[in-house]
Design a protein around this motif. Structure first.
Motif, PDB file in Angstrom:
ATOM      1  N   PHE A 125     125.413  10.526  -8.337  1.00 54.73           N
ATOM      2  CA  PHE A 125     125.022  10.427  -6.937  1.00 54.73           C
ATOM      3  C   PHE A 125     124.901   8.953  -6.554  1.00 54.73           C
ATOM      4  O   PHE A 125     124.249   8.177  -7.248  1.00 54.73           O
ATOM      5  N   ALA A 126     125.508   8.593  -5.449  1.00 55.15           N
ATOM      6  CA  ALA A 126     125.470   7.205  -4.989  1.00 55.15           C
ATOM      7  C   ALA A 126     124.518   7.074  -3.811  1.00 55.15           C
ATOM      8  O   ALA A 126     124.315   8.023  -3.045  1.00 55.15           O
ATOM      9  N   LEU A 127     123.934   5.896  -3.661  1.00 53.51           N
ATOM     10  CA  LEU A 127     122.970   5.654  -2.601  1.00 53.51           C
ATOM     11  C   LEU A 127     123.407   4.490  -1.731  1.00 53.51           C
ATOM     12  O   LEU A 127     124.058   3.552  -2.206  1.00 53.51           O
ATOM     13  N   ALA A 128     123.031   4.559  -0.455  1.00 54.83           N
ATOM     14  CA  ALA A 128     123.310   3.486   0.498  1.00 54.83           C
ATOM     15  C   ALA A 128     122.422   3.719   1.720  1.00 54.83           C
ATOM     16  O   ALA A 128     121.826   4.792   1.866  1.00 54.83           O
ATOM     17  N   PRO A 129     122.304   2.736   2.598  1.00 53.25           N
ATOM     18  CA  PRO A 129     121.545   2.954   3.840  1.00 53.25           C
ATOM     19  C   PRO A 129     122.108   4.143   4.604  1.00 53.25           C
ATOM     20  O   PRO A 129     123.310   4.209   4.882  1.00 53.25           O
ATOM     21  N   GLY A 130     121.251   5.092   4.935  1.00 51.49           N
ATOM     22  CA  GLY A 130     121.698   6.360   5.489  1.00 51.49           C
ATOM     23  C   GLY A 130     122.101   6.318   6.946  1.00 51.49           C
ATOM     24  O   GLY A 130     121.426   5.698   7.772  1.00 51.49           O
ATOM     25  N   MET A 131     123.197   6.988   7.250  1.00 53.86           N
ATOM     26  CA  MET A 131     123.604   7.183   8.637  1.00 53.86           C
ATOM     27  C   MET A 131     122.591   8.116   9.315  1.00 53.86           C
ATOM     28  O   MET A 131     122.132   9.077   8.728  1.00 53.86           O
ATOM     29  N   GLY A 132     122.267   7.848  10.531  1.00 52.20           N
ATOM     30  CA  GLY A 132     121.235   8.615  11.230  1.00 52.20           C
ATOM     31  C   GLY A 132     119.917   7.892  11.112  1.00 52.20           C
ATOM     32  O   GLY A 132     119.246   7.620  12.119  1.00 52.20           O
ATOM     33  N   LEU A 133     119.537   7.558   9.883  1.00 49.09           N
ATOM     34  CA  LEU A 133     118.323   6.777   9.679  1.00 49.09           C
ATOM     35  C   LEU A 133     118.490   5.362  10.227  1.00 49.09           C
ATOM     36  O   LEU A 133     117.559   4.785  10.791  1.00 49.09           O
TER      37      LEU A 133
END
Length: 452
Positions: A73-81
Motif C-alpha cells: 500500500f502506498a501513501l501520499a497526500p489525499g485527494m479530497g483532503l
C-alpha cells in the motif's frame, strides 16, 4: 535477503512482479505531484515547497508501510483532503495554511494514539463482511470515475451534472485526450487478458507516448490556461531551498484570531474523513488482493494504520495536507503486488521524484486513466460475493458502493453503509448480529452530518 524480509514465496510473488507493481502504483499516483502543489499553492504556500513535501511525505509513509506492515500500500497526500484543506479551511473559513497544517499534525498524533490502542483496528474488524465487499466494489467504481474524469471522457454538465466529452468541439485538447485514454484502456485490457506481465504499466506508458506523438503531429495542442500542458518531460531543476518555507511551519501558527471551537471542528473533520478513507482503502484493496483472513480481518493491520498515522504527522511537519493510504495502490495489486517490496519501489520513486519532478509531473491524467478504469473493473468484481438473497445484507452494501462514486468520497460511502446496515437490521428484527461498535459508528456518522 529480500525473500527473508518480505516473505515473497509465502505470498506467492516474485521480485520482478513486485518491482513492476511498485512502478505501476507510482505511475498511477504520479498525478498527485502535479495536483497537490497546484491546490495547496492556492493558499499562498510555495508550490516548489509543496512538491518536495509531497514527495518526502509519500516516501516516509510508503516506506513505513513497507517496513512496518509488509503491505503493498502506498501513501501520499489525499485527494479530497487537500481540497478541504485549501478551499474550505484556508478558503471559505479564512484560516492560514499554518493553522491548517497544525490541525493535520494534531490529527496524526491522535491517530498514532488510536492505532497503538487498537481503536482503529477494532473499527476495521467491526465492519461486517458484506459491507467490506461493498466497499471494495464501491472503491472500484470510485477510482474508475476518477480515471474517466482524468481522461476527460466524463466532463461537467450544468443540466445533468456529468456527461461525456464533446469530442469534436474540443478535439485538440479534451477530445484527443479522451480518445487516447480509450485506446490505452483497450490496450491494457487486451494485454491483461493475454496474460502479459506489466500490462497496466505498459498501458500507462504507451498512452503517454501516443500523446507525445499526437503533440508532435499537432493533433494535441497545449493550452495551459485550461489545464492542458505540454506532454514532453522537462529537465528543469528543483529549487530545494524552497522547502524551508513550509518545513516546521505548523508549529508557528498564529492562534490570536482562531476560535478554538472552529479549530476543533476542523480537526474532527480531518479525523473523520482520513480515518474512514484509510479504513475503506485498506478494506477494498486488501479484499481484492485476497489478504483478509477467514474472519475477514487484515493481519498486521495495527502497523499498517500506525504507518498511515505517522505519515500524516510527518507530512504536516514537511508542509503538506493529510498523507493517507492511496486507493491507487490497487493498480499495483492488480499487477500482482502482495508485499512491502512493491511499496519500497514506490517509495523510492517518490524520493527520486524530488530530483526528476518535471519528468514525473509530465505524465498526463489521460495516460494514468486507463489503469484506474481497468483496476476499477478488477475491484468491482467483488460484488458477486455479496449475498443478494439476504436483503438486510445486500441493500447496505449497495448503498455503500453507490455512494462512493456519486458523493466522491470513500468515507461517505462507508457512512451510508454503516448507518443503513444498523437501521435496516434493527428494524427488521436482526439486531442481534449488530455489534456494539457498529451502533457507536452509526451514531457518530449521524452526529457528523448534524454537527460537521
Amino acid at each position: 535477503m529480500l525473500e527473508k524480509f518480505f516473505k515473497l514465496n509465502e505470498n506467492h510473488t516474485t521480485v520482478r512482479t513486485e518491482v513492476i507493481a511498485g512502478i505501476t502504483t507510482f505511475m498511477a499516483m504520479a498525478y498527485i505531484l502535479a495536483v497537490n502543489p497546484t491546490m495547496l499553492g492556492d493558499t499562498g504556500m510555495n508550490r516548489d515547497a509543496v512538491l518536495m513535501a509531497t514527495c518526502l511525505a509519500s516516501f516516509v509513509g510508503t516506506m513505513a508501510m513497507a517496513l512496518m506492515a509488509n503491505y503493498p500500500f502506498a501513501l501520499a497526500p489525499g485527494m479530497g483532503l487537500n481540497a478541504y484543506f485549501a478551499y474550505t479551511v484556508c478558503g471559505a473559513m479564512g484560516y492560514s495554511w499554518q493553522i491548517a497544517l497544525l490541525a493535520v499534525f494534531v490529527e496524526g498524533i491522535i491517530f498514532i494514539v488510536l492505532s497503538l490502542t487498537s481503536v482503529r483496528e477494532a473499527i476495521f474488524d467491526a465492519i461486517p463482511s458484506t459491507l467490506k465487499k461493498g466497499v471494495s466494489a464501491g472503491i472500484g467504481l470510485f477510482i474508475a470515475f476518477i480515471g474517466l474524469q482524468g481522461a476527460h471522457i466524463v466532463v461537467a454538465n450544468p443540466s445533468t451534472l456529468v456527461s461525456y466529452v464533446a469530442f469534436a468541439e474540443n478535439w485538440h485538447t479534451e477530445g484527443i485526450c479522451a480518445v487516447l485514454a480509450l485506446v490505452g484502456l483497450m490496450l491494457t485490457a487486451i494485454l491483461y487478458i493475454k496474460g502479459v506481465k506489466g500490462s497496466i504499466l505498459i498501458g500507462i506508458l504507451s498512452t503517454w507516448v501516443l500523446g507525445m506523438l499526437s503533440q508532435a503531429a499537432g493533433i494535441y495542442r497545449a493550452d495551459p490556461e485550461n489545464g492542458f500542458y505540454s506532454l514532453y518531460p522537462s529537465m528543469a531543476l528543483t529549487d530545494f531551498s524552497a522547502l524551508g518555507t513550509t518545513f516546521g511551519q505548523c508549529f508557528k501558527a498564529d492562534f490570536s484570531n482562531v476560535n478554538i471551537f472552529n479549530f476543533i471542528v476542523i480537526l474532527l473533520s480531518f479525523l473523520f474523513v482520513d480515518m474512514f478513507d484509510t479504513i475503506g482503502t485498506l478494506i477494498g484493496v486488501s479484499s481484492k488482493a485476497g489478504m483478509l483472513d477467514q474472519d475477514e480481518k487484515l493481519p498486521r493491520i495495527r502497523p499498517a494504520l500506525l504507518a498511515d498515522a505517522i505519515a500524516t504527522s510527518a507530512g504536516a511537519v514537511l508542509g503538506t495536507s493529510t498523507t493517507t493510504t492511496f486507493v491507487e495502490s490497487s493498480a499495483g495489486v492488480g499487477e500482482g503486488a502482495r508485499t512491502g517490496l512493491a511499496s519500497v519501489v514506490t517509495g523510492l520513486l517518490f524520493l527520486a521524484a524530488i530530483f526528476f519532478a518535471p519528468i514525473f509531473t509530465a505524465v498526463p491524467g489521460f495516460a494514468t486513466a486507463p489503469a484506474l478504469i481497468f483496476v476499477g473493473f478488477l475491484m468491482v468484481t467483488s460484488i458477486v460475493k455479496i449475498d443478494f438473497e439476504d436483503l438486510t445484507e445486500s441493500i447496505p452494501a449497495y448503498l455503500c458502493l453507490l455512494a462512493m462514486p456519486l458523493l466522491y468520497s470513500i468515507s461517505e460511502g462507508i457512512a451510508m453503509g454503516v448507518i443503513s446496515y444498523v437501521i435496516i437490521n434493527l428494524v427488521c428484527g436482526k439486531g442481534k448480529k449488530i455489534t456494539p461498535l457498529m451502533y457507536v459508528l452509526a451514531v457518530l456518522f449521524v452526529c457528523k452530518y448534524i454537527f460537521l
